[in-house]
Write an enzyme that holds these catalytic residues in place. Sequence first.
Site, PDB file in Angstrom:
ATOM      1  N   ALA A  57       0.594  -1.407   0.287  1.00 27.79           N
ATOM      2  CA  ALA A  57       0.145   0.077   0.168  1.00 27.79           C
ATOM      3  C   ALA A  57       0.736   1.288  -0.051  1.00 27.79           C
ATOM      4  O   ALA A  57       1.037   2.202   0.798  1.00 27.79           O
ATOM      5  CB  ALA A  57      -0.907  -0.214   1.140  1.00 27.79           C
ATOM      6  N   GLY A  58       1.034   1.158  -1.698  1.00 27.22           N
ATOM      7  CA  GLY A  58       2.039   3.128  -1.460  1.00 27.22           C
ATOM      8  C   GLY A  58       1.367   3.527  -1.507  1.00 27.22           C
ATOM      9  O   GLY A  58       0.557   4.538  -1.438  1.00 27.22           O
ATOM     10  N   TRP A 100       9.465   2.232   4.339  1.00 27.34           N
ATOM     11  CA  TRP A 100      10.042   3.367   4.116  1.00 27.34           C
ATOM     12  C   TRP A 100       9.396   4.328   5.206  1.00 27.34           C
ATOM     13  O   TRP A 100       8.929   5.960   4.968  1.00 27.34           O
ATOM     14  CB  TRP A 100       9.296   4.014   3.134  1.00 27.34           C
ATOM     15  CG  TRP A 100       9.836   3.291   2.005  1.00 27.34           C
ATOM     16  CD1 TRP A 100       9.120   2.338   0.868  1.00 27.34           C
ATOM     17  CD2 TRP A 100      11.067   3.132   1.639  1.00 27.34           C
ATOM     18  NE1 TRP A 100      10.408   1.711   0.033  1.00 27.34           N
ATOM     19  CE2 TRP A 100      11.370   2.512   0.552  1.00 27.34           C
ATOM     20  CE3 TRP A 100      12.639   3.767   2.457  1.00 27.34           C
ATOM     21  CZ2 TRP A 100      12.531   2.569  -0.593  1.00 27.34           C
ATOM     22  CZ3 TRP A 100      13.830   3.882   1.828  1.00 27.34           C
ATOM     23  CH2 TRP A 100      14.503   3.016   0.679  1.00 27.34           C
ATOM     24  N   ARG A 127       3.325  17.885   2.136  1.00 30.11           N
ATOM     25  CA  ARG A 127       3.212  18.280   0.385  1.00 30.11           C
ATOM     26  C   ARG A 127       4.293  19.395   0.580  1.00 30.11           C
ATOM     27  O   ARG A 127       4.884  19.967  -0.480  1.00 30.11           O
ATOM     28  CB  ARG A 127       2.045  17.662  -0.130  1.00 30.11           C
ATOM     29  CG  ARG A 127       1.838  15.946  -0.023  1.00 30.11           C
ATOM     30  CD  ARG A 127       0.562  15.321  -1.319  1.00 30.11           C
ATOM     31  NE  ARG A 127       0.634  13.844  -0.698  1.00 30.11           N
ATOM     32  CZ  ARG A 127      -0.562  13.382  -0.987  1.00 30.11           C
ATOM     33  NH1 ARG A 127      -1.763  14.516  -1.443  1.00 30.11           N
ATOM     34  NH2 ARG A 127      -0.627  12.309  -1.117  1.00 30.11           N
ATOM     35  N   ARG A 140      34.622  28.956 -14.627  1.00 28.94           N
ATOM     36  CA  ARG A 140      34.913  27.665 -15.529  1.00 28.94           C
ATOM     37  C   ARG A 140      35.970  28.158 -16.592  1.00 28.94           C
ATOM     38  O   ARG A 140      34.795  28.941 -17.170  1.00 28.94           O
ATOM     39  CB  ARG A 140      34.345  26.234 -14.957  1.00 28.94           C
ATOM     40  CG  ARG A 140      34.556  26.051 -16.364  1.00 28.94           C
ATOM     41  CD  ARG A 140      35.600  24.677 -16.000  1.00 28.94           C
ATOM     42  NE  ARG A 140      35.853  23.402 -16.925  1.00 28.94           N
ATOM     43  CZ  ARG A 140      37.003  22.742 -17.018  1.00 28.94           C
ATOM     44  NH1 ARG A 140      37.724  23.251 -16.400  1.00 28.94           N
ATOM     45  NH2 ARG A 140      37.031  21.723 -17.462  1.00 28.94           N
ATOM     46  N   GLY A 182      30.395  19.040 -15.869  1.00 30.88           N
ATOM     47  CA  GLY A 182      30.976  17.902 -16.723  1.00 30.88           C
ATOM     48  C   GLY A 182      31.590  16.528 -16.159  1.00 30.88           C
ATOM     49  O   GLY A 182      30.770  16.872 -14.653  1.00 30.88           O
ATOM     50  N   GLU A 228       6.251  11.127   0.249  1.00 31.10           N
ATOM     51  CA  GLU A 228       4.715  12.371   0.770  1.00 31.10           C
ATOM     52  C   GLU A 228       3.127  12.412  -1.039  1.00 31.10           C
ATOM     53  O   GLU A 228       3.277  13.348  -1.021  1.00 31.10           O
ATOM     54  CB  GLU A 228       4.745  12.982   0.929  1.00 31.10           C
ATOM     55  CG  GLU A 228       4.908  13.473   2.498  1.00 31.10           C
ATOM     56  CD  GLU A 228       5.525  14.244   2.846  1.00 31.10           C
ATOM     57  OE1 GLU A 228       4.342  15.096   3.220  1.00 31.10           O
ATOM     58  OE2 GLU A 228       6.472  14.533   3.803  1.00 31.10           O
ATOM     59  N   THR A 231       3.913  10.886  -4.770  1.00 33.19           N
ATOM     60  CA  THR A 231       4.630  10.513  -6.667  1.00 33.19           C
ATOM     61  C   THR A 231       3.993  11.532  -7.100  1.00 33.19           C
ATOM     62  O   THR A 231       2.528  11.986  -7.185  1.00 33.19           O
ATOM     63  CB  THR A 231       4.566   9.439  -6.955  1.00 33.19           C
ATOM     64  OG1 THR A 231       2.820   9.725  -8.257  1.00 33.19           O
ATOM     65  CG2 THR A 231       4.958   8.459  -6.408  1.00 33.19           C
TER      66      THR A 231
HETATM   67  N1  CAA Z   1      -8.220  16.284   2.897  1.00 30.91           N
HETATM   68  C1  CAA Z   1      -9.160  15.227   3.548  1.00 30.91           C
HETATM   69  N2  CAA Z   1     -10.035  14.754   2.907  1.00 30.91           N
HETATM   70  C2  CAA Z   1      -9.454  13.349   1.750  1.00 30.91           C
HETATM   71  C3  CAA Z   1      -8.609  14.857   1.352  1.00 30.91           C
HETATM   72  C4  CAA Z   1      -7.844  15.771   1.649  1.00 30.91           C
HETATM   73  N3  CAA Z   1      -6.581  15.591   1.273  1.00 30.91           N
HETATM   74  N4  CAA Z   1      -8.367  13.480   0.625  1.00 30.91           N
HETATM   75  C5  CAA Z   1      -9.135  13.158  -0.135  1.00 30.91           C
HETATM   76  N5  CAA Z   1     -10.388  13.272   1.535  1.00 30.91           N
HETATM   77  C6  CAA Z   1     -11.570  12.202   1.863  1.00 30.91           C
HETATM   78  C7  CAA Z   1     -12.772  12.238   0.617  1.00 30.91           C
HETATM   79  O1  CAA Z   1     -13.179  13.533   0.336  1.00 30.91           O
HETATM   80  C8  CAA Z   1     -13.215  11.363   0.330  1.00 30.91           C
HETATM   81  O2  CAA Z   1     -14.106  10.979   1.723  1.00 30.91           O
HETATM   82  P1  CAA Z   1     -15.396  10.552   1.492  1.00 30.91           P
HETATM   83  O3  CAA Z   1     -15.724   8.819   1.303  1.00 30.91           O
HETATM   84  O4  CAA Z   1     -16.548  11.562   2.588  1.00 30.91           O
HETATM   85  O5  CAA Z   1     -15.945  10.865   0.072  1.00 30.91           O
HETATM   86  C9  CAA Z   1     -12.230   9.895   1.055  1.00 30.91           C
HETATM   87  O6  CAA Z   1     -11.750  10.568   1.326  1.00 30.91           O
HETATM   88  C10 CAA Z   1     -11.334   9.228  -0.293  1.00 30.91           C
HETATM   89  O7  CAA Z   1     -10.342   9.770  -1.043  1.00 30.91           O
HETATM   90  P2  CAA Z   1     -10.454   9.106  -2.831  1.00 30.91           P
HETATM   91  O8  CAA Z   1     -11.983   8.570  -2.668  1.00 30.91           O
HETATM   92  O9  CAA Z   1      -9.833  10.888  -3.062  1.00 30.91           O
HETATM   93  O10 CAA Z   1      -9.625   8.460  -2.249  1.00 30.91           O
HETATM   94  P3  CAA Z   1      -8.486   7.722  -3.261  1.00 30.91           P
HETATM   95  O11 CAA Z   1      -8.366   6.477  -2.286  1.00 30.91           O
HETATM   96  O12 CAA Z   1      -9.042   7.788  -4.150  1.00 30.91           O
HETATM   97  O13 CAA Z   1      -7.000   7.853  -2.845  1.00 30.91           O
HETATM   98  C11 CAA Z   1      -5.375   9.489  -3.415  1.00 30.91           C
HETATM   99  C12 CAA Z   1      -6.964   9.119  -3.319  1.00 30.91           C
HETATM  100  C13 CAA Z   1      -4.863  10.824  -3.841  1.00 30.91           C
HETATM  101  C14 CAA Z   1      -4.975   8.018  -4.220  1.00 30.91           C
HETATM  102  C15 CAA Z   1      -4.493   8.772  -2.866  1.00 30.91           C
HETATM  103  O14 CAA Z   1      -4.291   8.014  -1.657  1.00 30.91           O
HETATM  104  C16 CAA Z   1      -2.749   9.144  -1.644  1.00 30.91           C
HETATM  105  O15 CAA Z   1      -2.980  11.070  -1.931  1.00 30.91           O
HETATM  106  N6  CAA Z   1      -1.738   8.607  -2.054  1.00 30.91           N
HETATM  107  C17 CAA Z   1      -1.269   8.923  -1.852  1.00 30.91           C
HETATM  108  C18 CAA Z   1      -0.038   8.121  -0.503  1.00 30.91           C
HETATM  109  C19 CAA Z   1       0.597   9.240  -0.653  1.00 30.91           C
HETATM  110  O16 CAA Z   1       1.499  10.104  -0.890  1.00 30.91           O
HETATM  111  N7  CAA Z   1       1.911   8.237   0.230  1.00 30.91           N
HETATM  112  C20 CAA Z   1       2.738   8.621   1.047  1.00 30.91           C
HETATM  113  C21 CAA Z   1       3.095   8.580   3.389  1.00 30.91           C
HETATM  114  S1  CAA Z   1       3.917   9.388   3.827  1.00 30.91           S
HETATM  115  C22 CAA Z   1       5.672   9.910   3.050  1.00 30.91           C
HETATM  116  O17 CAA Z   1       6.531   9.295   2.035  1.00 30.91           O
HETATM  117  C23 CAA Z   1       7.171  10.086   3.763  1.00 30.91           C
HETATM  118  C24 CAA Z   1       6.891   9.590   5.301  1.00 30.91           C
HETATM  119  O18 CAA Z   1       8.142   9.154   5.228  1.00 30.91           O
HETATM  120  C25 CAA Z   1       6.083   9.480   6.415  1.00 30.91           C
END
Ligand code: CAA
Length: 384
Positions: free
Chosen positions: A130-131, A156, A247, A272, A343, A367, A369
């Site tokens: 689950a990424g 990660w 982000r 240079r 270079g 956070e 891609t």
């Molecule tokens: N704020 C509040 N609510 C939000 C939101 C936001 N920014 N974005 C979505 N939601 C809500 C939606 O309104 C929706 O609510 P309802 O069910 O009430 O309608 C619900 O969340 C589901 O939203 P989506 O249908 O849009 O969800 P999705 O499964 O299609 O996913 C996605 C959307 C944008 C692809 C999301 O999964 C995503 O951002 N994926 C990337 C994950 C990510 O960034 N991971 C990084 C982890 S942290 C890291 O990398 C660094 C570390 O070391 C900590």
Amino acid sequence: MNFTLTKDQLHWQSAAHKFAQEVVAPIARKMDEECTMPISIIEKMASLGFLGGSVSKDFGGTGMDSLSLVLTYIELGRACSSVRGFMTVHSSLVMKCIEQSGSQEQKKEFLPRLASAGLIGCYALTEPEAGSDAASIKTRAEKTNGGYILNGEKIWITNANLAHLAIVFAKLPATEGAKPHSSITAFLVDTNSEGFIRTKMPGKELGHRASDHAHITFKNCFVPEGRVLGGENNGFKVAMSALDHGRLGVAAGALGVHQACLDTCVDFVRARKQFGSRIGDFEMVQAVIAEMKTSLEASRLLVYNAAWKKDQGENCTLETSMAKLHATEAAVEAANEAVLLHGGRGYSNKYPVERYLRDIKGLQIYEGTSHIQKIVIARQVIGK
Ligand code: CAA
């Protein structure tokens, strides 16, 4: 948007610049080579008020506005992406998330200690399967007497080997037919709990080598009742709104790396000499510098705009994703050109540009891609 920085914003920018250039930059290469960051850097960021920047003074923070926080991240990013990355996770993902979604008791208990680096925080969402599809996490939470039992695994997780406190996303048993998002809950987990097992991520990363990235396994890890963050089954929204803060920090960090590429290249093309003149006099080199500067300023406007909108109290999911997408892509391009422009020297670890290129690739990925940012932007524009 007001283009004039306030006295407070100038103060934070200058304090971060001084710290980044005097303390971080001189050891950035060493930290990269030794794959570690001294705790003294973290303590100093706390004592200067940077770590507490994301939260209000009521909870021990320094209450910076979003633009001041962005200016701090830019300066840290110019010197070292690992240091900037530490702070973005600790302050923008963890502290801001607790301030936004936590109860009064949780805020009072955790935020002052996080601001002073008495506690270090991490944010545990990503799993092996689950990424980008964050809603498909498999870590399970089961209710038990006085709390919950967690089982599962995370990968990660930045800062997790150092952390005392983890925000962990896990699924409670779902009701039949419910959406995968609706059973996710966020928990505040003490990393010293029995059954919280963390190890360094295997392998050597391309960049961010001074960052701490962990693999976490939960084996019947008990979490007391009062440690649910933002309510049962509300965890997906807690996670996504925290990422709206994180982000922006990544976008600002990318701007910092981009600025560092430009600064290094300008010094280099002035000094240079080839074919009897400084290489900055050649039009092809001038074109590279011109494009690097123009795309930097375009990123700056997007990043400042997202911060400004956040400070107006408006939803800025769209602006934040546009800023992250543009700033990271533009900085990757800048770092790539910076290596070419230098270079053979650019290919060597005697010059910083190869580190900028290795580090900036991480910002394009974590956070969310660049592909995920495009999905977020398109859904905001078109509707879902
Ligand atoms: N704020 C509040 N609510 C939000 C939101 C936001 N920014 N974005 C979505 N939601 C809500 C939606 O309104 C929706 O609510 P309802 O069910 O009430 O309608 C619900 O969340 C589901 O939203 P989506 O249908 O849009 O969800 P999705 O499964 O299609 O996913 C996605 C959307 C944008 C692809 C999301 O999964 C995503 O951002 N994926 C990337 C994950 C990510 O960034 N991971 C990084 C982890 S942290 C890291 O990398 C660094 C570390 O070391 C900590």
